[in-house]
Scaffold this motif. Structure first.
Motif, short mmCIF file in Angstrom:
data_model
loop_
_atom_site.label_atom_id
_atom_site.label_comp_id
_atom_site.label_asym_id
_atom_site.label_seq_id
_atom_site.Cartn_x
_atom_site.Cartn_y
_atom_site.Cartn_z
N TYR A 12 0.82 -1.22 0.00
CA TYR A 12 0.00 0.00 0.00
C TYR A 12 0.85 1.27 0.00
CZ TYR A 12 -3.78 -3.19 1.07
OH TYR A 12 -4.69 -4.21 1.02
N SER A 13 2.17 1.08 -0.05
CA SER A 13 3.09 2.22 -0.01
C SER A 13 4.02 2.20 -1.22
CB SER A 13 3.95 2.18 1.25
OG SER A 13 3.16 2.15 2.40
N GLU A 14 4.48 3.38 -1.58
CA GLU A 14 5.47 3.47 -2.65
C GLU A 14 6.77 2.81 -2.20
OE1 GLU A 14 6.89 7.12 -5.29
OE2 GLU A 14 7.67 7.23 -3.25
N ILE A 15 7.43 2.15 -3.12
CA ILE A 15 8.75 1.58 -2.85
C ILE A 15 9.76 2.40 -3.64
CG2 ILE A 15 10.26 -0.41 -3.16
CD1 ILE A 15 7.78 -2.18 -2.84
N LYS A 16 10.81 2.84 -2.97
CA LYS A 16 11.87 3.60 -3.63
C LYS A 16 13.10 2.71 -3.76
CE LYS A 16 10.19 7.93 -1.80
NZ LYS A 16 10.43 9.00 -0.85
N ILE A 17 13.61 2.61 -4.96
CA ILE A 17 14.83 1.85 -5.19
C ILE A 17 15.99 2.80 -4.94
CG2 ILE A 17 16.19 0.59 -6.89
CD1 ILE A 17 13.46 -0.22 -8.13
N SER A 18 16.79 2.47 -3.94
CA SER A 18 17.87 3.37 -3.53
C SER A 18 19.17 3.12 -4.29
CB SER A 18 18.11 3.28 -2.03
OG SER A 18 18.33 1.94 -1.63
N SER A 19 19.40 1.87 -4.72
CA SER A 19 20.60 1.60 -5.51
C SER A 19 20.43 0.31 -6.31
CB SER A 19 21.84 1.51 -4.63
OG SER A 19 21.80 0.36 -3.83
N ILE A 20 21.21 0.23 -7.37
CA ILE A 20 21.25 -0.96 -8.22
C ILE A 20 22.72 -1.31 -8.38
CG2 ILE A 20 20.70 -1.92 -10.48
CD1 ILE A 20 18.48 0.19 -10.68
N ASN A 21 23.06 -2.53 -7.98
CA ASN A 21 24.46 -2.96 -8.00
C ASN A 21 24.63 -4.20 -8.87
OD1 ASN A 21 25.39 -1.04 -5.95
ND2 ASN A 21 24.01 -2.18 -4.64
N PRO A 22 25.15 -4.02 -10.11
CA PRO A 22 25.39 -5.18 -10.97
C PRO A 22 26.59 -6.00 -10.50
CG PRO A 22 25.63 -3.10 -12.19
CD PRO A 22 25.42 -2.76 -10.77
N HIS A 23 26.59 -7.24 -10.88
CA HIS A 23 27.63 -8.21 -10.54
C HIS A 23 29.03 -7.74 -10.95
CE1 HIS A 23 29.85 -11.95 -11.90
NE2 HIS A 23 29.73 -12.17 -10.62
N CYS A 24 29.13 -7.19 -12.15
CA CYS A 24 30.43 -6.71 -12.64
C CYS A 24 30.23 -5.52 -13.57
CB CYS A 24 31.18 -7.83 -13.36
SG CYS A 24 30.45 -8.32 -14.92
N SER A 25 31.31 -4.87 -13.92
CA SER A 25 31.21 -3.68 -14.78
C SER A 25 30.74 -4.03 -16.19
CB SER A 25 32.56 -2.97 -14.83
OG SER A 25 33.55 -3.83 -15.37
N CYS A 26 30.79 -5.30 -16.56
CA CYS A 26 30.31 -5.71 -17.89
C CYS A 26 28.79 -5.77 -17.95
CB CYS A 26 30.89 -7.07 -18.26
SG CYS A 26 30.31 -8.44 -17.22
N THR A 27 28.13 -5.70 -16.81
CA THR A 27 26.67 -5.79 -16.74
C THR A 27 26.08 -4.39 -16.69
OG1 THR A 27 26.89 -7.85 -15.50
CG2 THR A 27 24.74 -6.77 -15.46
N SER A 28 25.25 -4.07 -17.65
CA SER A 28 24.57 -2.78 -17.65
C SER A 28 23.09 -3.01 -17.41
CB SER A 28 24.80 -2.02 -18.96
OG SER A 28 24.26 -2.74 -20.03
N TYR A 29 22.39 -1.94 -17.06
CA TYR A 29 20.97 -2.07 -16.77
C TYR A 29 20.22 -0.81 -17.14
CZ TYR A 29 22.09 0.75 -12.71
OH TYR A 29 22.53 1.76 -11.90
N GLU A 30 18.93 -0.98 -17.28
CA GLU A 30 18.00 0.13 -17.49
C GLU A 30 16.78 -0.18 -16.63
OE1 GLU A 30 14.89 1.22 -20.96
OE2 GLU A 30 16.96 0.87 -21.61
#
Length: 68
Positions: A12-30
């Protein structure tokens, strides 16, 4: 290689994503949004070069949020 991970906020509440940590620098995300409203869906698109995935065998991404 691209993998799309869909997720839904069923609270019932907003969830804020505070950080995204990929496994390695070869992994990118959107990510579609760092704020997930109640009863809404968002996604995380993870991209890893196929050659890196073959070398590593697996990769992961850790999402940290403000919720329990």
């Amino acid at each position: 290689m691209n993998v799309r991970l869909d997720f839904e906020n069923k609270s019932y509440s907003e969830i804020k994503i505070s950080s995204i940590n990929p496994h390695c620098s070869c992994t990118s995300y959107e990510i579609s949004s760092y704020h997930v409203q109640p009863n809404s869906k968002e996604y995380l698109l993870v991209t890893v070069p196929w050659s890196q995935l073959q070398n590593l065998g697996q990769v992961y991404v850790v999402l940290e949020t403000d919720s329990k």
